[in-house]
Write an enzyme that holds these catalytic residues in place. Sequence first.
Site, PDB file in Angstrom:
ATOM      1  N   SER A  78       0.826  -1.191   0.000  1.00 49.44           N
ATOM      2  CA  SER A  78       0.000   0.000   0.000  1.00 49.44           C
ATOM      3  C   SER A  78       0.872   1.257   0.000  1.00 49.44           C
ATOM      4  O   SER A  78       1.696   1.447  -0.899  1.00 49.44           O
ATOM      5  CB  SER A  78      -0.970  -0.055   1.175  1.00 49.44           C
ATOM      6  N   ASP A 115      -8.647  -5.353  -6.234  1.00 49.27           N
ATOM      7  CA  ASP A 115      -8.325  -4.309  -5.266  1.00 49.27           C
ATOM      8  C   ASP A 115      -9.107  -3.052  -5.636  1.00 49.27           C
ATOM      9  O   ASP A 115      -8.828  -2.418  -6.659  1.00 49.27           O
ATOM     10  CB  ASP A 115      -6.818  -4.037  -5.289  1.00 49.27           C
ATOM     11  N   HIS A 129      -7.232  -5.869  -1.454  1.00 47.56           N
ATOM     12  CA  HIS A 129      -6.008  -5.204  -0.994  1.00 47.56           C
ATOM     13  C   HIS A 129      -5.344  -6.071   0.078  1.00 47.56           C
ATOM     14  O   HIS A 129      -5.425  -5.787   1.281  1.00 47.56           O
ATOM     15  CB  HIS A 129      -6.393  -3.831  -0.450  1.00 47.56           C
TER      16      HIS A 129
END
Length: 661
Positions: A201, A307, A338
């Site tokens: 991320s 995602d 994610h």
Amino acid sequence: MPIPVRATRLTYRSLVAATAAALITVGLAPSGAQGAPPRESRPVYSYENAIRESVWVDTGLDEDGDGRTDRVAVDIVRPRETARAGRKIPVIMDASPYYSCCGRGNESQRKTYDENGDPVQFPLYYDNYFVPRGYAFVAVDLAGTNRSDGCVDVGGRSDIQSARAVVDWLNGRAHGWTSRSGGERTRADWTTGNTGMIGKSYDGTIANGVAATGVRGLKTIVPIGAISSWYDYYFAKGAPLYDSGPDWLSGYVESPEARERCQAVQQRLVDGAPRSGDLTALWTERDYVPDADKVRASVFAVHGMQDLNVRAKHFGQWWDALADNGVERKVWLSQTGHVDPFDFRRGTWVTTLHRWFDHYLLGHDNGVDREPMADVEHAPDQWSTDRVWPPRRTATTALRPGPGRAPGVGTLSLTPARPGATETFTDDPRQDETDWAAAVDTTTAAKAGFVTRPLGRDLRLSGSGRVTVTATPSTSSAHLTAVLVDLGPATIRDYAAAGEGITTLPARTCWGASTAGDSSCFKETKAHTAEVGHTVFSRGWADLGNHASAAEGRPLTPGKPYTITLDLHASDHVVPAGHRLALIVAGTERNLIEPPASTPRLTLDLARTTADLPLVGGAAAFARAIDRSAASAGTPGAGGRSSDGVAGPRSIRPIPGGSTR
């Protein structure tokens, strides 16, 4: 290999004895017999006895305006044995804003410190697993977070320089200090300077950004679910994707002290990111894709194709730019949202990552660079490999929508529609891709759907696509969505559920050595699956007002046609024989883009609307798949909604929310 929890209770004395014996055997080499080229680093160093220290590195910036150069905190754990022997080692680095505010990984681990301020717990398993194998692990607090000076600027100069300065310090080009203010100069004379950055991320995003500076010494990066352009995180060609901007994220991760001193930086984020969706200088600075030609590091990218936080467009455009510039690269594409690969393919992931770092940081000729480039998950826990990705036979193929038997229920084929053919829909912000796909065979006001015949053989789409539409709005503003749908029953990872495709289990396994303050044992996971009647596998959005310029939106003239291209997110999906492929064009997608100021009715000019899709085998493969004689043997796929609605999106906040860390 994982270590069962009950098998890890070694005494310190037995660990030291085993380590000493191993060191005598290998002569302080991390792996391999004497005289033979090493192929794999081995866990021969003591983790419990490792050096744990903190250093503050000058960034060369003064973002908080206090008249002093900002210093970022760098927490380090490294083998004591290599230090005593004067043997230099490489570094694995995770630079993050989350070490204090939010935590890292599926279990939201934070850094911890002892009464002297020395680091005790390093989140995740990188330290536990790799330090005994002859690596240092370095955990960097981005500027403005945890124990660092400066301000968070959400992917801008301060964020990137926070991590780049540490790479420079590891290579003797920047100043490090033993305290946050004052202290003594300290040098990283214990390292080769070879650095690999990793992170999920925001952390992986920083790895992308640092690599795009071309900094020397950064040998490889492993970005997981990472952003490549911050504009594309908050907007899609002018269409706003969230109800907040970068100032919200900055405020979320900043330390309390930084919030007090960084108001000017916060205001710059507000001023530079207007909700109009215009492409300002702030966003240009935070776009790493144009600088892919500067990347010296190899790249091992991982992304969830479902995602809906850091959408797969980020991976796709970064990957294509790296390919254009000849960067060594590898990719894993999963069916998850994610999610870190440690939590969806743990054993294979750790083994592969180990070999990757051994090759690019230690120089071991273990063949990982000659293996297939891509691993792709086509069904839960079912993976295939490709020598290159997208596969060599992939060709962009123009599929054309056409009118069908009823309004809003059209066809999708290689044949262009006749001039004058149209389909009309009205934006309904209460609906989403699940609603549209469930009604693809029904005339509804909120979408225009275009569907192939049932396929007579499998059809694979691999890569990034785009949909170009010519639309006439009835109002001065309009947003558009395009989605690709596999119409047919399937078992998928339930990416729309809270775990985004995984279920966390109570049992733990251990990956490396542990101490009383830093365990290597983590909860196991398994695939969380769902039975669905259709699967949306690629998406794209745009504000029609950005038809003339991606940088600036303009009011529309009602009744006038406009042409715009929507970028579809990268994917790799097989539509099986018996299923159908659908393209759906609609307006606002609930929970994923914000509605426009008006509620437009849009008329599509089908003769001037095209879906350019990455088909493996190109147009010939599509023609074979929809051949009537072959298709007659297939069973038409169901187009209905699954019983639990799991194929649709959920409301997702920016990076810090849910399992986004």
